[in-house]
Scaffold this active site. Structure first.
Site, PDB file in Angstrom:
ATOM      1  N   LYS A 284     -67.370  96.220  43.264  1.00 15.38           N
ATOM      2  CA  LYS A 284     -66.169  96.786  43.875  1.00 15.38           C
ATOM      3  C   LYS A 284     -65.394  95.648  44.526  1.00 15.38           C
ATOM      4  O   LYS A 284     -65.989  94.818  45.228  1.00 15.38           O
ATOM      5  CB  LYS A 284     -66.532  97.821  44.953  1.00 15.38           C
ATOM      6  CG  LYS A 284     -67.361  98.977  44.441  1.00 15.38           C
ATOM      7  CD  LYS A 284     -67.698  99.961  45.546  1.00 15.38           C
ATOM      8  CE  LYS A 284     -68.745  99.472  46.531  1.00 15.38           C
ATOM      9  NZ  LYS A 284     -70.093  99.215  45.970  1.00 15.38           N
TER      10      LYS A 284
ATOM     11  N   GLY B 283     -57.345 111.564  50.735  1.00 15.38           N
ATOM     12  CA  GLY B 283     -56.390 110.495  51.057  1.00 15.38           C
ATOM     13  C   GLY B 283     -55.130 110.630  50.248  1.00 15.38           C
ATOM     14  O   GLY B 283     -54.761 111.732  49.820  1.00 15.38           O
TER      15      GLY B 283
ATOM     16  N   CYS C  79     -58.817  99.710  38.055  1.00 16.81           N
ATOM     17  CA  CYS C  79     -59.860 100.340  37.236  1.00 16.81           C
ATOM     18  C   CYS C  79     -59.717 101.850  37.059  1.00 16.81           C
ATOM     19  O   CYS C  79     -59.563 102.326  35.941  1.00 16.81           O
ATOM     20  CB  CYS C  79     -61.225 100.006  37.822  1.00 16.81           C
ATOM     21  SG  CYS C  79     -61.593  98.247  37.707  1.00 16.81           S
TER      22      CYS C  79
ATOM     23  N   LYS D 229     -56.618 103.211  34.963  1.00 17.16           N
ATOM     24  CA  LYS D 229     -56.596 102.838  33.539  1.00 17.16           C
ATOM     25  C   LYS D 229     -57.833 103.351  32.797  1.00 17.16           C
ATOM     26  O   LYS D 229     -57.763 103.672  31.619  1.00 17.16           O
ATOM     27  CB  LYS D 229     -56.437 101.330  33.376  1.00 17.16           C
ATOM     28  CG  LYS D 229     -57.706 100.526  33.487  1.00 17.16           C
ATOM     29  CD  LYS D 229     -57.526  99.106  32.977  1.00 17.16           C
ATOM     30  CE  LYS D 229     -58.713  98.235  33.351  1.00 17.16           C
ATOM     31  NZ  LYS D 229     -59.983  98.645  32.759  1.00 17.16           N
TER      32      LYS D 229
HETATM   33  N1  LIG Z   1     -61.360  94.371  39.281  1.00 19.96           N
HETATM   34  C1  LIG Z   1     -62.464  95.087  39.401  1.00 19.96           C
HETATM   35  O1  LIG Z   1     -62.846  95.515  40.490  1.00 19.96           O
HETATM   36  C2  LIG Z   1     -63.323  95.391  38.197  1.00 19.96           C
HETATM   37  C3  LIG Z   1     -64.604  95.918  38.376  1.00 19.96           C
HETATM   38  C4  LIG Z   1     -65.391  96.177  37.244  1.00 19.96           C
HETATM   39  C5  LIG Z   1     -64.877  95.929  35.972  1.00 19.96           C
HETATM   40  N2  LIG Z   1     -63.612  95.432  35.826  1.00 19.96           N
HETATM   41  C6  LIG Z   1     -63.126  95.147  34.480  1.00 19.96           C
HETATM   42  O2  LIG Z   1     -63.275  93.743  34.266  1.00 19.96           O
HETATM   43  C7  LIG Z   1     -62.198  93.243  33.461  1.00 19.96           C
HETATM   44  C8  LIG Z   1     -61.477  92.121  34.191  1.00 19.96           C
HETATM   45  O3  LIG Z   1     -60.870  92.667  35.346  1.00 19.96           O
HETATM   46  P1  LIG Z   1     -60.233  91.728  36.481  1.00 19.96           P
HETATM   47  O4  LIG Z   1     -59.754  92.638  37.553  1.00 19.96           O
HETATM   48  O5  LIG Z   1     -61.181  90.634  36.811  1.00 19.96           O
HETATM   49  O6  LIG Z   1     -58.992  91.124  35.664  1.00 19.96           O
HETATM   50  P2  LIG Z   1     -57.953  89.995  36.135  1.00 19.96           P
HETATM   51  O7  LIG Z   1     -56.655  90.376  35.560  1.00 19.96           O
HETATM   52  O8  LIG Z   1     -58.100  89.767  37.600  1.00 19.96           O
HETATM   53  O9  LIG Z   1     -58.484  88.664  35.413  1.00 19.96           O
HETATM   54  C9  LIG Z   1     -58.480  88.455  34.036  1.00 19.96           C
HETATM   55  C10 LIG Z   1     -58.382  86.949  33.788  1.00 19.96           C
HETATM   56  O10 LIG Z   1     -58.604  86.690  32.419  1.00 19.96           O
HETATM   57  C11 LIG Z   1     -57.765  85.624  32.008  1.00 19.96           C
HETATM   58  N3  LIG Z   1     -57.685  85.655  30.537  1.00 19.96           N
HETATM   59  C12 LIG Z   1     -57.183  86.638  29.755  1.00 19.96           C
HETATM   60  N4  LIG Z   1     -57.383  86.342  28.453  1.00 19.96           N
HETATM   61  C13 LIG Z   1     -58.030  85.158  28.417  1.00 19.96           C
HETATM   62  C14 LIG Z   1     -58.525  84.358  27.356  1.00 19.96           C
HETATM   63  N5  LIG Z   1     -58.420  84.743  26.077  1.00 19.96           N
HETATM   64  N6  LIG Z   1     -59.109  83.181  27.652  1.00 19.96           N
HETATM   65  C15 LIG Z   1     -59.242  82.802  28.942  1.00 19.96           C
HETATM   66  N7  LIG Z   1     -58.813  83.531  29.986  1.00 19.96           N
HETATM   67  C16 LIG Z   1     -58.220  84.699  29.725  1.00 19.96           C
HETATM   68  C17 LIG Z   1     -56.473  85.879  32.743  1.00 19.96           C
HETATM   69  O11 LIG Z   1     -55.689  84.713  32.844  1.00 19.96           O
HETATM   70  C18 LIG Z   1     -57.015  86.349  34.104  1.00 19.96           C
HETATM   71  O12 LIG Z   1     -57.167  85.262  35.006  1.00 19.96           O
HETATM   72  C19 LIG Z   1     -61.340  94.468  33.136  1.00 19.96           C
HETATM   73  O13 LIG Z   1     -61.734  94.996  31.907  1.00 19.96           O
HETATM   74  C20 LIG Z   1     -61.668  95.441  34.255  1.00 19.96           C
HETATM   75  O14 LIG Z   1     -61.471  96.771  33.894  1.00 19.96           O
HETATM   76  C21 LIG Z   1     -62.832  95.146  36.895  1.00 19.96           C
END
Ligand SMILES: NC(=O)c1ccc[n+]([C@@H]2O[C@H](COP(=O)([O-])OP(=O)(O)OC[C@H]3O[C@@H](n4cnc5c(N)ncnc54)[C@H](O)[C@@H]3O)[C@@H](O)[C@H]2O)c1
Length: 442
Positions: free
Chosen positions: A156, A258, A265, A268
């Site tokens: 989280k 709330g 997350c 989407k």
């Molecule tokens: N944010 C959360 O709390 C969370 C929790 C669990 C799962 N997720 C999942 O994890 C995934 C990532 O989420 P996030 O919030 O970290 O995303 P984010 O947008 O913060 O980070 C993604 C990163 O990937 C980089 N990127 C994209 N394509 C690339 C490539 N081909 N080569 C190198 N770098 C590349 C982007 O520049 C960016 O820095 C998503 O699928 C999301 O649903 C997110």
């Protein structure tokens, strides 16, 4: 084992840092040169408690590095795909970044490897990643072997480090025994106290992540619905929540009413699961209601605000406390604050907003024009936001908003009106102090 993390966002940065902290050698790769430069300059590219202290110590011990060079990043045994999977216009998950990462691996890998997908992806993406890599390897006549794993992430934002280091469970979708053994070895230091890895097929692992997020979103939307019914029936949802949550079959978590869920997350992932169900000829009625309830709930704050101002928001100055989608993060993706601020400005009001972490990030969520014409002003502390305000709306329940100096607040505001989008205060206390108070479901 040498690890490379592809995509250094909230998930990638936390994953890479925590694995490094467990003694692995980790290279965090991102094609965003600016982000990598900032990380190499020890800048805090996101707000995430404890993360940057850990980054610094692991960098100093040469276990953690950052690069935008694929040549450097490709020297690894295991690659974690942690790139974004945002919603496409039709609600499906946009897989272009995942496919691009898979292509990069297929085109550039120099030895046998395992690719672990941590991004949240539609069911079947494991096969797609496999085909994409195989196709690229075939094109260059390579005999390199690779395995695919699905290992969805459940951390989280706001407690990413703790969640990663002390996970409730680690879900691993696999095909071969070899890949399974590699995951057991990789996560050994996280599972010393008790066995936490739940093994399953890749498709089931992919589905597990969508179901977890959709279940949590459902709990939130359900309680928001109950909160609205409580208001009509003159019941207090906070009492109801305590009464209901004490049943251990139900529990207290995610039962707080709330102003709607946000973040990168839940919205989407609910959307993507709806899409997947419909694509397969199934009408996901509950998921569609969860989404619709959340949409309406985000609009409730403005409705309550407008009502408390006798439907005259024009030329009113509104203090907004909290912009991030939840406390302890600077992330504003899909935050209820965006809906509220836009609605106030559309109605001719002005906003003075304060958030402990999301001030810089918030600039990209609103048109430059609204800053230039003074409709939206970001201020340096909560009390400045309240100066001459006709009403204050609490949107994000940061700790700093829990116990404000109400006497000072009242003396600063033009009118002592508080809309409490997160039920942080009690009506009796607020009314005793001379405020007009409106909570959620009370
Ligand atoms: N944010 C959360 O709390 C969370 C929790 C669990 C799962 N997720 C999942 O994890 C995934 C990532 O989420 P996030 O919030 O970290 O995303 P984010 O947008 O913060 O980070 C993604 C990163 O990937 C980089 N990127 C994209 N394509 C690339 C490539 N081909 N080569 C190198 N770098 C590349 C982007 O520049 C960016 O820095 C998503 O699928 C999301 O649903 C997110």
């Amino acid at each position: 084992m040498k690890l490379t993390i592809i995509g250094t966002g909230y998930v990638g940065l936390s994953t890479g840092t925590c694995f490094a902290d467990m003694g692995h050698t980790v290279c965090c790769y991102d094609y965003d040169q600016n982000k990598i430069d900032r990380l190499n300059n020890n800048e805090r590219v996101i707000f995430e408690p404890y993360l940057f202290e850990m980054i610094e110590s692991n960098k100093n011990d040469y276990r953690l590095g950052f690069t935008s060079s694929l040549d450097e990043a490709i020297d690894a045994d295991i690659f974690f795909i942690c790139v974004g999977t945002p919603s496409s216009e039709d609600g499906s998950a946009n897989l272009e970044y995942v496919i691009e990462a898979a292509k990069q691996l297929g085109k550039n890998a120099k030895r046998d490897f395992t690719v672990v997908n941590k991004s949240t992806v539609p069911i079947g993406t494991g096969d797609l990643v496999k085909e994409t890599i195989s196709e690229e390897l075939r094109k260059r006549d390579s005999s390199i072997k690779f395995g695919v794993i699905s290992n969805p992430e459940f951390l989280k934002q706001g407690s990413a480090v703790n969640d990663f280091l002390r996970p409730d469970r680690i879900v691993v979708g696999y095909e071969t025994e070899e890949a399974k053994e590699q995951m057991i070895e990789l996560y050994r230091s996280f599972t010393l106290h008790h066995h936490k890895i739940i093994f399953m097929s890749i498709r089931s692992a992919e589905m597990t992540k969508y179901v977890s997020n959709s279940m949590l979103a459902t709990k939130i939307s359900f309680m928001n619905e109950i909160s609205n019914i409580c208001e009509l029936l003159k019941a207090d949802v906070e009492d109801v929540r305590r009464g209901v949550g004490s049943d251990e079959r139900i529990g207290y978590s995610f039962t707080y009413p709330g102003c709607g869920y946000g973040g990168s997350c839940f919205p989407k992932d609910v959307e993507a699961l709806i899409y997947l169900a419909e694509q397969n000829g199934f009408d996901p009625q509950i998921l569609k209601s969860v989404k619709q309830r959340n949409f309406n709930q985000k609009k409730l704050l403005f409705k309550k605000l407008s009502k408390s101002l006798n439907n005259e928001v024009k030329d009113k100055s509104i203090a907004v406390w909290g912009l991030s989608f939840k406390p302890e993060t600077d992330d504003m993706r899909e935050a209820p604050s965006i809906t509220l601020v836009k609605e106030i400005i559309e109605a001719g009001g002005t906003v003075k907003a304060y958030d402990p972490a999301a001030m810089e990030v918030s600039r990209k969520y609103f048109d430059k024009e609204v800053y230039d014409n003074g409709s939206l002003e970001l201020v340096g502390n909560p009390y400045t936001a309240a100066e001459n305000a006709d009403a204050l709306v609490l949107v994000t329940e940061w700790k700093v908003f829990r116990n404000p100096d109400f006497a000072l607040l009242k003396s600063l505001m033009k009118k002592p009106v508080i809309i409490d989008g997160r039920n942080q205060y009690t009506r009796t206390n607020m009314e005793n102090q001379g405020f007009v108070y409106e909570g959620m479901g009370k």
